[in-house]
Design a protein around this motif. Structure first.
Motif, mmCIF file in Angstrom:
data_model
loop_
_atom_site.group_PDB
_atom_site.id
_atom_site.type_symbol
_atom_site.label_atom_id
_atom_site.label_comp_id
_atom_site.label_asym_id
_atom_site.label_seq_id
_atom_site.Cartn_x
_atom_site.Cartn_y
_atom_site.Cartn_z
ATOM 1 N N LEU A 12 0.717 -1.219 0.058
ATOM 2 C CA LEU A 12 0.219 -0.087 0.082
ATOM 3 C C LEU A 12 0.979 1.297 -0.134
ATOM 4 N N SER A 13 0.530 2.379 -0.725
ATOM 5 C CA SER A 13 1.087 3.649 -0.564
ATOM 6 C C SER A 13 0.791 4.141 0.800
ATOM 7 N N PRO A 14 1.539 4.971 1.474
ATOM 8 C CA PRO A 14 1.304 5.741 2.503
ATOM 9 C C PRO A 14 -0.183 6.229 3.011
ATOM 10 N N LEU A 15 -0.468 6.902 1.739
ATOM 11 C CA LEU A 15 -1.924 7.265 1.691
ATOM 12 C C LEU A 15 -2.884 6.296 1.627
ATOM 13 N N GLN A 16 -2.753 5.359 1.041
ATOM 14 C CA GLN A 16 -3.690 4.206 1.085
ATOM 15 C C GLN A 16 -3.694 3.682 2.370
ATOM 16 N N ALA A 17 -2.685 3.348 2.957
ATOM 17 C CA ALA A 17 -2.668 2.731 4.497
ATOM 18 C C ALA A 17 -3.299 3.610 5.366
ATOM 19 N N GLN A 18 -2.893 5.183 5.105
ATOM 20 C CA GLN A 18 -3.631 5.815 6.310
ATOM 21 C C GLN A 18 -5.235 6.124 5.975
ATOM 22 N N PHE A 19 -5.748 6.090 4.894
ATOM 23 C CA PHE A 19 -7.208 6.033 4.431
ATOM 24 C C PHE A 19 -7.591 4.812 5.103
ATOM 25 N N LEU A 20 -7.242 3.586 5.135
ATOM 26 C CA LEU A 20 -7.601 2.554 5.860
ATOM 27 C C LEU A 20 -7.665 2.767 7.464
ATOM 28 N N ASN A 21 -6.472 3.288 7.885
ATOM 29 C CA ASN A 21 -6.554 3.286 9.284
ATOM 30 C C ASN A 21 -7.312 4.398 9.888
ATOM 31 N N HIS A 22 -7.576 5.553 9.287
ATOM 32 C CA HIS A 22 -8.227 6.568 9.460
ATOM 33 C C HIS A 22 -9.992 6.601 8.938
ATOM 34 N N ASP A 23 -10.146 5.589 8.407
ATOM 35 C CA ASP A 23 -11.596 5.116 7.726
ATOM 36 C C ASP A 23 -11.992 6.414 6.929
ATOM 37 N N GLY A 24 -11.043 6.552 6.092
ATOM 38 C CA GLY A 24 -11.217 7.925 5.175
ATOM 39 C C GLY A 24 -12.039 7.596 4.066
ATOM 40 N N PHE A 25 -13.060 6.508 4.384
ATOM 41 C CA PHE A 25 -13.851 6.378 3.423
ATOM 42 C C PHE A 25 -15.206 5.484 4.062
ATOM 43 N N GLN A 26 -16.351 5.361 3.325
ATOM 44 C CA GLN A 26 -17.329 4.397 3.943
ATOM 45 C C GLN A 26 -17.818 3.588 2.577
ATOM 46 N N CYS A 27 -18.445 3.855 1.812
ATOM 47 C CA CYS A 27 -18.868 3.045 0.847
ATOM 48 C C CYS A 27 -17.688 2.896 -0.425
ATOM 49 N N GLY A 28 -16.770 3.758 -0.408
ATOM 50 C CA GLY A 28 -15.846 3.534 -1.163
ATOM 51 C C GLY A 28 -15.556 3.915 -2.560
ATOM 52 N N PHE A 29 -16.840 4.358 -3.050
ATOM 53 C CA PHE A 29 -16.808 4.800 -4.456
ATOM 54 C C PHE A 29 -15.852 5.931 -4.754
ATOM 55 N N CYS A 30 -15.810 7.023 -3.893
ATOM 56 C CA CYS A 30 -14.975 8.217 -4.263
ATOM 57 C C CYS A 30 -13.587 7.958 -3.735
ATOM 58 N N THR A 31 -13.209 6.828 -3.225
ATOM 59 C CA THR A 31 -12.064 6.565 -2.701
ATOM 60 C C THR A 31 -10.841 6.698 -3.629
ATOM 61 N N PRO A 32 -10.864 5.761 -4.866
ATOM 62 C CA PRO A 32 -9.750 6.092 -5.768
ATOM 63 C C PRO A 32 -9.472 7.374 -5.953
ATOM 64 N N GLY A 33 -10.358 8.125 -6.581
ATOM 65 C CA GLY A 33 -10.322 9.469 -6.597
ATOM 66 C C GLY A 33 -9.538 10.293 -5.581
ATOM 67 N N GLN A 34 -10.185 10.147 -4.355
ATOM 68 C CA GLN A 34 -9.627 10.864 -3.271
ATOM 69 C C GLN A 34 -8.058 10.527 -3.157
ATOM 70 N N ILE A 35 -7.746 9.225 -3.326
ATOM 71 C CA ILE A 35 -6.353 8.958 -2.766
ATOM 72 C C ILE A 35 -5.485 9.449 -4.032
ATOM 73 N N CYS A 36 -6.013 9.353 -5.361
ATOM 74 C CA CYS A 36 -5.134 9.934 -6.502
ATOM 75 C C CYS A 36 -4.875 11.279 -6.352
ATOM 76 N N SER A 37 -5.924 11.834 -6.206
ATOM 77 C CA SER A 37 -5.942 13.476 -5.883
ATOM 78 C C SER A 37 -5.139 13.991 -4.704
ATOM 79 N N ALA A 38 -5.048 13.086 -3.585
ATOM 80 C CA ALA A 38 -4.180 13.657 -2.579
ATOM 81 C C ALA A 38 -2.992 13.222 -2.656
ATOM 82 N N THR A 39 -2.724 12.259 -3.818
ATOM 83 C CA THR A 39 -1.152 11.951 -3.950
ATOM 84 C C THR A 39 -0.551 13.288 -4.719
#
Lengths: 170, 724
Positions: free
Chosen positions: A83-110
């Motif tokens: 996992l990238s650091p962002l992916q790992a922290q999204f998981l740790n901090h529950d940075g998503f629920q349904c997960g649909f926007c999540t790939p976009g959020q992680i790419c954007s944050a990167t």
């Protein structure tokens, strides 16, 4: 039309209707469905991918325009065992629920963290020069192109702040 | 054997608290999270299939009437205008297909045809080019343009409210308006249908598979056994995917006709038109109190709208009868039959707008009486349910208010316009949170393998609710396994039928069915160990009875299967069940522009046992953020001439974005509610929205002295009332 796309480090040849967006090319023709279509209007950010490291809405980018650029999608940022650091922290901090926007959020944050590091100011910045703090206001402003109806926003900011710290530590 | 429970009596045993694994309630990360952060989670539209054809829905361009002619368009596989195609989505928990027959048009934007082509690009272009002719008719589209229905069973009155208002020391009599609102889940509605013989498999974004399967079979005119629905990942629902919608039925019909798989994905504007909207409401609140702030009268009148013939009407006043005491009460509910898009359940139907407006009215009463808004609420909390005299299963409102006031620093609140920082007025607001609680019949199967792994199977869905994780935690806790030793399989109608996700009942209902299935397995293990189940301890893959300790993978030779079956019972009626909380907001209002920024928010909630503190907190964040949107930005605007939705995309319908949302705090009160069964857990997905917007609106008043009663509180409405 026949085009060739550099996606996540591999060259892919694909025959497309010229009207095909980069988003539909990825999803329907290249089997990369991690990138999501939330609005197809450039309004929600779910389709965010990196084009030569910069974030773009894949729904507003024709596939043929992406020839010659390096396209990075969520599948190219990390995998379950790396996992990238962002992916790992999204998981740790529950940075998503349904997960649909999540790939976009992680790419954007990167890309957003790269923009910060490169000294790009935002509307929330108090001056134009930087360096800019990784404050809630800075991150929230810079991530506002990525909507999340489940509203993991508060957690996403936590995830990004901690991922940035992880990045600094390395 | 099936472990069956009908919840007829309270369960004070707290059996789960006696389990040894220690995983239930823990803030563990989502078990399916790896798939979501790497792009591996497969939502409906992600499904591929050999020979896929693409369908695009065509929408009506008249407000009502009849389709007289469907044109032809070259280069497509089919233009489908089938009498089984839906005119509106199914309401949640309906067991029949909704109104069908697209030759009739009930509202502008209704689905009338499906264009299918080899590629999405061709289908989209053809759908735009398709000529449809109509015989249009004039219909009302504005709620105040018709005489509303006044259903007798939705009206109630006790005492003499008029007299209470007349005799009150302080009173409020005001009218509020809330606009139509959208669920706006990030995943657009999508379906992929494929037939094998006479059986169809449909992968779709759906919340309640058991009900949707019945609706789909009815809509297609086939048996339930011929329909299989798959929804392993659902990109948000918030009510908009409770029942089947136009895209799934159209995909099934097209797939049958063409003999190949067909994918139909709604465009974002189509989602706004075709998914149920939350009805706009007009609410008149009459509140009367004595000089001590004790309520003597409560009147709540609501006017909502829906299409003719739709059985749903926004239950605005649902929580009003039992939240606060008052001897004189009146509930009025009116329904305007108009031709806007279909109204239905959107996150917390009823309380989302009803509690919000009520709590705004209460703030006005507190101001009129010169009593602190927290204190006013505390003075009016009933001992028993008003009207019925039933006990509450639990009533944590007072505790939530006191705890919240302490945590938020309520004592620092000052008078309106008394705190100015630069050009920003700062203010604080409070509101109570309340939502009715219920259970819905639910089944699950759990298999414990000889290797000591558990497999949970149920057709429950995880729509972002954390269901994969909490069902795994319940099984792990009950069977004494590491969470990684439990596989949870959801979203497939081949599995036992669950409650589905909706109405905040999913976690408690499906969770209890998993608990019951595990209880059956515990009985079997106890038999093998030669002891009573009560004396059995399961922990870390071992079974212990007295001083006998055995590893599960040593004693289990063949898979142990447990079937759990939950049904709601007498506690539905013997007590008033609800979840409770308090909302707190601090806002800044710009003295020159009227712009509002939410600076911080706190929610204090009581929902029985918290099954996972991390995912539960996220549910509350989501609800509270919906409240920010309701208070400040969200409005579906209908054209007054033809009713069509004007704000039908995410640039026009403003859901909160990152920059609109501050850091939000959530605090849970420790609670076990025995009246909902052995899990002692209640619903949480909707409580966070109930009243959240009122805390923001009340904070705006505390900041700058302006009351906005026509939601949302956009800068133009605030600046119009701002005193310079």
């Amino acid at each position: 039309m026949q085009i060739s796309l550099d996606i996540n480090g591999s060259l892919r040849d694909v025959y497309l209707d010229p009207r095909t967006t980069l988003l539909d090319a990825l999803r329907s023709h290249l089997g990369l469905t991690g990138t999501k279509k939330g609005c197809d209007h450039g309004q929600c950010g779910a389709c965010t991918v990196l084009l030569d490291g910069r974030r773009v809405n894949a729904c507003l980018t024709l596939a043929c325009m992406a020839q010659g650029a390096k396209v990075t999608t969520i599948e190219g940022l990390g995998s379950s065992d790396a996992l990238s650091p962002l992916q790992a922290q999204f998981l740790n901090h529950d940075g998503f629920q349904c997960g649909f926007c999540t790939p976009g959020q992680i790419c954007s944050a990167t890309a957003m963290l790269e923009e910060l590091a490169a000294g790009w100011p935002s509307h929330a910045s108090t001056d134009l020069e930087g360096p800019f703090p990784l404050s809630h206001a800075e991150i929230a402003e810079r991530m506002s192109g990525n909507l999340c109806r489940c509203a993991a926003y508060s957690n996403i900011v936590d995830a990004i702040q901690n991922a940035a710290k992880d990045g600094d530590a390395k | 054997m099936t472990q069956h429970l009908k919840v007829d009596a309270p369960d004070h045993e707290s059996r789960l608290d006696q389990m040894a694994q220690g995983v239930l309630g823990e803030p563990v990360s989502r078990s399916e999270g790896q798939h979501k952060i790497t792009g591996g989670a497969t939502y409906a539209a992600d499904a591929g299939a050999e020979g896929m054809a693409y369908g695009v829905l065509v929408q009506a361009s008249v407000s009502a009437g009849r389709v007289t002619e469907i044109g032809e368009v070259p280069g497509v596989l089919a233009v489908i205008h089938d009498p089984r195609m839906l005119r509106r989505a199914a309401q949640g928990m309906s067991t029949e297909g909704p109104d069908a027959g697209p030759q009739q048009v009930d509202f502008m934007g209704q689905s009338v045809a499906l264009v299918v082509a080899e590629s999405l690009e061709v289908a989209q272009a053809a759908a735009h080019a398709l000529q449809v002719r109509y015989e249009a008719r004039q219909v009302p589209v504005m709620p105040d343009a018709v005489d509303p229905e006044v259903p007798e069973d939705k009206q109630s009155a006790t005492g003499d409210l008029d007299a209470a208002m007349r005799d009150a020391a302080f009173r409020v009599d005001q009218v509020w308006h809330t606009p139509s609102q959208a669920a706006a889940a990030m995943e657009p509605h999508a379906a992929v249908a494929q037939w094998a013989g006479d059986c169809v498999t449909i992968r779709a974004g759906l919340q309640m598979l058991g009900f949707c399967r019945e609706q789909m079979a009815d809509a297609l005119g086939i048996d339930v056994g011929q329909v299989r629905l798959l929804a392993p990942y659902v990109g948000g629902g918030f009510g908009s995917k409770l029942g089947i919608n136009a895209e799934a039925v159209a995909a099934a019909i097209a797939s049958r006709q063409l003999g190949r798989p067909v994918k139909v994905v709604m465009s974002r504007p189509q989602v706004f038109d075709l998914a149920h909207r939350r009805s706009e409401t007009t609410q008149r609140l009459r509140l009367a109190c004595d000089s001590n702030g004790v309520l003597s009268g409560v009147g709540h009148e609501a006017l909502v709208s829906n299409l003719p013939g739709s059985e749903f009407s926004e239950p605005v006043t649902q929580a009003t009868p039992f939240t606060y005491d008052a001897a004189n009460r009146q509930i009025v509910h009116k329904i305007a039959r108009i031709h806007r898009s279909c109204a239905g359940s959107v996150r917390a139907p009823g309380e989302a707008v009803g509690v919000t407006v009520f709590e705004c009215a209460l703030d006005e009463l507190a101001e009129a009486a010169g009593i602190d808004p927290v204190e006013l609420r505390l003075r009016n909390i009933p001992e028993m349910e008003p009207g019925t005299g039933r006990p509450f299963s639990s009533h944590k409102l007072a505790e939530a208010l006191r705890e919240g006031a302490e945590r938020f620093g309520w004592a620092d609140r000052v008078a309106p316009r008394a705190r100015l920082e630069g050009e920003w007025y700062i203010g604080m607001g409070v509101a109570s949170a309340v939502r009715v609680n219920s259970l819905v019949e639910s089944r699950a199967r759990v298999t414990l393998t000889p290797q000591g792994r558990a497999i949970v199977e149920t057709d429950m869905t995880d729509i972002g609710t954390g269901t994969y994780t909490i069902l795994g935690q319940i099984a792990a806790e009950t069977l004494g396994l590491d969470l990684a030793g439990v596989d949870v399989k959801l979203g497939d109608t081949d599995f036992p039928r669950a409650s589905g996700s909706g109405g905040s009942f999913g976690a408690a209902s499906s969770g209890t069915s998993v608990y019951l299935a595990c209880a059956e397995i515990r009985d079997k293990i106890a038999d093998m160990m030669g002891c009573a189940e009560a004396g059995l301890t399961l922990q870390d893959g071992t079974a212990r009875c007295g001083n006998i300790v055995r590893r599960l993978d040593d004693i289990i030779r063949t898979p142990l299967v447990g079937d759990g079956h939950l049904e709601p019972g007498k506690t539905e009626d013997s007590v008033r069940q609800a979840t409770w909380g308090s909302h707190w907001a601090e806002v800044a209002v710009n003295r020159w522009t009227g712009e509002t920024r939410v600076r911080r928010m706190l929610g204090v909630f009581a929902c029985g046992r918290v099954l996972n503190h991390k995912t539960a907190r996220s549910q509350c964040l989501g609800g509270m953020t919906f409240g920010i949107g309701m208070a400040l930005t969200e409005a579906m605007e209908h054209d007054p001439r033809d009713g069509h939705m004007v704000t039908r995309d995410l640039a026009e319908y403003h859901i909160p974005c990152h920059a609109d949302v501050p850091h939000i705090e959530v605090h849970f009160l420790t609670e076990r509610d025995a009246y909902v069964g052995p899990l002692q857990a209640k619903g949480l997905g909707e409580l966070g929205i109930c009243g959240a917007g009122a805390a923001v609106l009340n904070a705006i008043h505390n900041a700058c002295g302006v009351r906005v009663r026509n939601l949302p509180a956009t800068p133009d409405k605030i600046i119009a009332e701002l005193e310079i």
